[in-house]
Design a protein around this motif. Structure first.
Motif, PDB file in Angstrom:
ATOM      1  N   ILE A  66       0.863  -1.172   0.000  1.00  0.00           N
ATOM      2  CA  ILE A  66       0.000   0.000   0.000  1.00  0.00           C
ATOM      3  C   ILE A  66       0.905   1.229   0.000  1.00  0.00           C
ATOM      4  CG2 ILE A  66      -0.248  -0.162   2.517  1.00  0.00           C
ATOM      5  CD1 ILE A  66      -3.048   1.117   2.146  1.00  0.00           C
ATOM      6  N   GLY A  67       0.844   2.003  -1.074  1.00  0.00           N
ATOM      7  CA  GLY A  67       1.767   3.120  -1.207  1.00  0.00           C
ATOM      8  C   GLY A  67       3.197   2.609  -1.219  1.00  0.00           C
ATOM      9  N   ARG A  75      -5.756   3.998   3.315  1.00  0.00           N
ATOM     10  CA  ARG A  75      -5.190   5.177   2.689  1.00  0.00           C
ATOM     11  C   ARG A  75      -5.897   6.415   3.210  1.00  0.00           C
ATOM     12  NH1 ARG A  75      -0.526   5.615   0.715  1.00  0.00           N
ATOM     13  NH2 ARG A  75      -1.101   6.924  -1.071  1.00  0.00           N
ATOM     14  N   THR A 110      -0.633   6.871   4.434  1.00  0.00           N
ATOM     15  CA  THR A 110      -1.266   5.639   4.890  1.00  0.00           C
ATOM     16  C   THR A 110      -1.447   5.718   6.394  1.00  0.00           C
ATOM     17  OG1 THR A 110      -0.217   4.343   3.135  1.00  0.00           O
ATOM     18  CG2 THR A 110      -1.045   3.135   5.034  1.00  0.00           C
ATOM     19  N   HIS A 160      -9.709   8.611   6.118  1.00  0.00           N
ATOM     20  CA  HIS A 160      -9.581   9.555   4.994  1.00  0.00           C
ATOM     21  C   HIS A 160     -10.351  10.847   5.234  1.00  0.00           C
ATOM     22  CE1 HIS A 160     -13.418   7.520   4.227  1.00  0.00           C
ATOM     23  NE2 HIS A 160     -13.767   8.605   3.574  1.00  0.00           N
ATOM     24  N   ASP A 167       3.648   9.161   2.200  1.00  0.00           N
ATOM     25  CA  ASP A 167       4.360   8.480   1.130  1.00  0.00           C
ATOM     26  C   ASP A 167       5.745   9.070   0.906  1.00  0.00           C
ATOM     27  OD1 ASP A 167       2.093   7.009   0.871  1.00  0.00           O
ATOM     28  OD2 ASP A 167       1.463   7.857  -1.045  1.00  0.00           O
TER      29      ASP A 167
END
Length: 369
Positions: free
Chosen positions: A120-121, A147, A153, A183, A227
């Motif tokens: 993820i990422g 995310r 993340t 999110h 990220d």
């Protein structure tokens, strides 16, 4: 199947060749008993019938079924064989029930915990769950990865007080609130406040707080990992500190301003504060619940997680968890007394767009913000 059949033949032959005052017929019950250890009630019953027929043959050879001794042996063999078949049937029904329970609990775990993606990422993720209750395979430990806005993340790992199926309700509330808020909220502090509000509202509606006030809570660690860059954020709500593995060194990320566990409603306590730490490419984070560090050996020693992880030098999150699982179970010598969950996260350099030079931080690698 060969063993019980050979036993029936061998005992029958030995009984026929023995003197009339020596009776080996009762030993025939060994055949259905052995069969019950690996077969179902039908096959066990078939071996029981063969054993009874062998006893009848022996009785006829030694003077007929009319003798009291042979009748007593025959009745005893029939009763014992019937009991073996009965207990075999009970065991098989229990196994079917156990299979259904495990199937339901595994389905519930799939829905509740929803295994995070392996990538993820810029992160590689691996997880492991060990339930204390063998039949449930699920308990009150929780984790999730989602995310967030702004190319980041967010991660949570938590532990509901208690274990087994009774703790699933509170775990589901925390996970649902996290997935919805990961999110939505711009900061970890806002996300932690939302989780606290959700747990308190759930406890007001369902828990008997008048009788067990303070008995329902959830310890948790919430992370925000952007990220880009090497800085990450953490909010710790009474949970064991994550471990940071980098350059063959292990650092426990102790919180300098820990908050109370989620669900300690209405009690004064510090606000949720966000702390930062350095999480560079090539580093790994190991998040875990107290079922790991409180696991005791037969001698009563706690599992030394930091020392064992430091000696592993694992090359990937999957390898780290596999080695830890084997080592933990070897340390225990028996099953867990509490649920245990581990989540390993590695930051890979391929997705890292910018590299900020490292900086010596305060003890534990954290800076209070």
């Amino acid at each position: 199947m060969v063993i019980p059949l050979v036993l029936i033949v061998a005992i029958t032959v030995a009984d026929v060749r023995s003197p009339a005052d020596v009776h080996l017929g009762p030993l025939l019950v060994i055949a259905p008993t052995i069969t019950a250890s690996f077969a179902g009630p039908r096959l066990t019953g078939l071996l029981g019938v063969l054993a009874v027929l062998a006893e009848v043959f022996t009785a006829v050879f030694h003077g007929g079924l009319s003798t009291a001794n042979h009748m007593a042996q025959l009745i005893a063999l029939m009763v014992l064989s019937a009991l073996v078949v009965f207990f075999c049937a009970v065991r098989e029904r229990r196994q079917r029930e156990l299979t259904r329970v495990r199937s339901v609990s595994e389905a519930a775990q799939e829905v509740l915990l929803r295994p995070p993606p392996r990538r993820i990422g810029p992160l590689r993720v691996a997880w492991m769950y060990l339930a204390a209750e063998d039949e449930s395979r699920i308990g009150g430990d929780l984790f999730a990865v989602a995310r967030a806005g702004g190319a980041a993340t967010r991660v949570i790992i938590g532990d509901v007080r208690g274990k087994g199926l009774a703790s699933i309700g509170e775990a589901s509330v925390v996970l649902a609130a996290f997935r919805e808020g990961a999110h939505r909220y711009a900061t970890l502090r806002e996300l932690a406040d939302a989780l606290e509000e959700s747990v308190c509202r759930y406890l007001e509606e369902t828990a008997e707080t008048d009788h067990d006030a303070g008995e329902h809570f959830v310890t948790a660690v919430i992370l925000n990992i952007p990220d880009e860059g090497s800085r990450a954020e953490m909010v710790n709500c009474g949970h064991p500190p994550p471990l940071l593995l980098h350059d063959h060194q292990v650092t426990a990320l102790h919180s300098r301003c820990p908050a109370p566990p989620l669900g300690v409603c209405g009690l004064p306590g510090p606000a949720h504060c966000t702390e930062t730490f350095t999480f560079e490419a090539g580093g790994m984070l190991l998040l875990y619940t107290d079922g790991v560090i409180e696991a005791r050996s037969p001698a009563g020693d706690f599992y030394p997680l930091i020392e064992r992880v430091a000696a592993l030098h694992a090359s990937s999150p999957e390898a780290l968890l596999q080695h830890t699982r084997r080592d933990l179970l070897a340390h225990l010598g028996e099953r867990l007394d509490d649920d245990a969950a581990l989540l390993a996260i590695e930051r890979t350099p391929a997705h890292l767009l910018t590299r900020h030079p490292g900086k010596i931080l305060s003890e534990g690698g954290l800076v209070r913000t």
